[in-house]
Design an enzyme around this catalytic site. Structure first.
Site, PDB file in Angstrom:
ATOM      1  N   GLY A 130       0.788  -1.233   0.000  1.00 23.64           N
ATOM      2  CA  GLY A 130       0.000   0.000   0.000  1.00 23.64           C
ATOM      3  C   GLY A 130       0.818   1.279   0.000  1.00 23.64           C
ATOM      4  O   GLY A 130       0.354   2.308   0.492  1.00 23.64           O
ATOM      5  N   ARG A 142     -15.383 -14.832  -9.433  1.00 18.43           N
ATOM      6  CA  ARG A 142     -14.981 -13.427  -9.537  1.00 18.43           C
ATOM      7  C   ARG A 142     -16.181 -12.485  -9.500  1.00 18.43           C
ATOM      8  O   ARG A 142     -16.142 -11.418  -8.899  1.00 18.43           O
ATOM      9  CB  ARG A 142     -14.229 -13.197 -10.849  1.00 18.43           C
ATOM     10  CG  ARG A 142     -12.861 -13.823 -10.873  1.00 18.43           C
ATOM     11  CD  ARG A 142     -12.072 -13.335 -12.098  1.00 18.43           C
ATOM     12  NE  ARG A 142     -10.933 -14.195 -12.326  1.00 18.43           N
ATOM     13  CZ  ARG A 142      -9.827 -14.214 -11.584  1.00 18.43           C
ATOM     14  NH1 ARG A 142      -9.712 -13.407 -10.554  1.00 18.43           N
ATOM     15  NH2 ARG A 142      -8.843 -15.024 -11.868  1.00 18.43           N
ATOM     16  N   ILE A 190      -8.077  -9.926 -10.825  1.00 16.67           N
ATOM     17  CA  ILE A 190      -8.656  -9.440 -12.077  1.00 16.67           C
ATOM     18  C   ILE A 190     -10.097  -9.044 -11.788  1.00 16.67           C
ATOM     19  O   ILE A 190     -10.834  -9.807 -11.143  1.00 16.67           O
ATOM     20  CB  ILE A 190      -8.581 -10.546 -13.150  1.00 16.67           C
ATOM     21  CG1 ILE A 190      -7.114 -10.779 -13.526  1.00 16.67           C
ATOM     22  CG2 ILE A 190      -9.418 -10.197 -14.375  1.00 16.67           C
ATOM     23  CD1 ILE A 190      -6.880 -12.015 -14.357  1.00 16.67           C
ATOM     24  N   HIS A 218       0.276   0.535 -13.141  1.00 20.94           N
ATOM     25  CA  HIS A 218       1.053  -0.626 -13.579  1.00 20.94           C
ATOM     26  C   HIS A 218       2.527  -0.224 -13.666  1.00 20.94           C
ATOM     27  O   HIS A 218       2.842   0.851 -14.192  1.00 20.94           O
ATOM     28  CB  HIS A 218       0.541  -1.097 -14.951  1.00 20.94           C
ATOM     29  CG  HIS A 218       1.259  -2.310 -15.436  1.00 20.94           C
ATOM     30  ND1 HIS A 218       1.034  -3.556 -14.905  1.00 20.94           N
ATOM     31  CD2 HIS A 218       2.224  -2.467 -16.378  1.00 20.94           C
ATOM     32  CE1 HIS A 218       1.824  -4.439 -15.502  1.00 20.94           C
ATOM     33  NE2 HIS A 218       2.558  -3.798 -16.399  1.00 20.94           N
ATOM     34  N   GLN A 256       8.757   3.033  -8.459  1.00 22.40           N
ATOM     35  CA  GLN A 256       7.786   3.385  -7.411  1.00 22.40           C
ATOM     36  C   GLN A 256       7.833   4.864  -7.054  1.00 22.40           C
ATOM     37  O   GLN A 256       6.795   5.469  -6.774  1.00 22.40           O
ATOM     38  CB  GLN A 256       8.010   2.527  -6.164  1.00 22.40           C
ATOM     39  CG  GLN A 256       7.333   1.165  -6.313  1.00 22.40           C
ATOM     40  CD  GLN A 256       6.415   0.825  -5.153  1.00 22.40           C
ATOM     41  OE1 GLN A 256       6.828   0.905  -4.011  1.00 22.40           O
ATOM     42  NE2 GLN A 256       5.187   0.441  -5.447  1.00 22.40           N
TER      43      GLN A 256
HETATM   44  C1  GRF Z   1       2.924  -1.163  -7.694  1.00 25.62           C
HETATM   45  O1  GRF Z   1       4.187  -1.388  -8.217  1.00 25.62           O
HETATM   46  C2  GRF Z   1       1.900  -1.071  -8.775  1.00 25.62           C
HETATM   47  O2  GRF Z   1       2.414  -0.593  -9.966  1.00 25.62           O
HETATM   48  C3  GRF Z   1       1.447  -2.506  -8.942  1.00 25.62           C
HETATM   49  O3  GRF Z   1       1.490  -3.050  -7.653  1.00 25.62           O
HETATM   50  C4  GRF Z   1       2.449  -2.355  -6.864  1.00 25.62           C
HETATM   51  C5  GRF Z   1       1.772  -1.934  -5.605  1.00 25.62           C
HETATM   52  O4  GRF Z   1       2.665  -1.388  -4.681  1.00 25.62           O
HETATM   53  N1  GRF Z   1       0.133  -2.556  -9.542  1.00 25.62           N
HETATM   54  P1  GRF Z   1       2.136  -0.783  -3.321  1.00 25.62           P
HETATM   55  O5  GRF Z   1       1.322  -1.866  -2.627  1.00 25.62           O
HETATM   56  O6  GRF Z   1       1.312   0.436  -3.630  1.00 25.62           O
HETATM   57  O7  GRF Z   1       3.370  -0.451  -2.532  1.00 25.62           O
END
Ligand code: GRF
Length: 206
Positions: free
Chosen positions: A15, A68, A95, A112, A174
């Site tokens: 998170g 789902r 998903i 992503h 990140q």
């Molecule tokens: C991120 O790298 C995001 O791009 C991917 O999952 C990761 C989540 O990281 N979808 P965090 O839990 O927000 O630290």
């Protein structure tokens, strides 16, 4: 008085993106409020972060749902009961189906860790390293029924260094994610995103 945009965040893990969004809300630079954080994992650290900031943190167990669609129906019920206007997937490792997407049309976002359409799916940073690209980055996009295929809102590029491994590249990406995601939400809240087909234009404004 106009209420700030009500955001529901879905997480499965650490998170850190959720934290970046919380931080921008708390420093006053993102006019939104997080009305609930939901996780499919009871021990997701993202739930802990939410609690620390007084945000309702809700575990909805996927193993308790048949499929789902039924899981997404439970998500929709909870999101609606909190008055959510924008659904933000932040490391949500499931998903999603049309049950969620139809309930929040053009109002589900994802982030992503690659420059889409390159390297969709899992382990995007490892895919980028294996391929040998010189730049990678992150993409914030609206979610459609495909995997990481929806209309692109914002991208940020980072260089890939010769000595990068998955951890070092992920950390560099990140840092950009933590800027890009709050910014995309800010544009959405200001009604500055116009979607035409699969193209998202950013309207001029503050
Ligand atoms: C991120 O790298 C995001 O791009 C991917 O999952 C990761 C989540 O990281 N979808 P965090 O839990 O927000 O630290």
């Amino acid at each position: 008085m106009i209420q700030p945009l009500a955001v529901g965040v879905l997480v499965s893990g650490n998170g850190s993106n959720l934290q970046a969004i919380i931080d921008r809300i708390e420093d006053g630079s993102l006019p939104a409020r997080i009305v609930c954080v939901i996780s499919n994992k009871a021990d997701a650290f993202g739930l802990e972060r939410a609690r620390k900031h007084g945000v309702p943190a809700i575990h909805i167990d996927h193993s308790a749902h048949g499929g789902r669609e039924s899981y997404d129906a439970a998500l929709v019920e909870t999101l609606r009961s909190h008055g959510v206007q924008l659904v933000v997937l932040a490391g949500f490792m499931r998903i999603v189906t049309p049950v969620l997407l139809d309930a929040f049309p053009n109002a589900v976002m994802n982030i992503h860790p690659a420059l889409l359409p390159a390297f969709p799916g899992l382990h995007a940073q490892a895919q980028a390293l294996r391929y040998g690209v010189k730049f990678s980055g992150c993409t914030v996009h609206f979610v459609d029924e495909g995997t990481d295929t929806g209309p692109i809102i914002i991208q940020a590029a980072v260089p890939v260094m010769d000595d990068d491994d998955e951890a070092s590249l992920s950390a560099r990406i990140q840092r950009e994610e933590h800027r890009a995601y709050p910014e995309a939400i800010r544009l959405f809240a200001a009604k500055r995103l116009r979607i035409e087909g699969r193209k998202v234009s950013i309207l001029q404004g503050a």
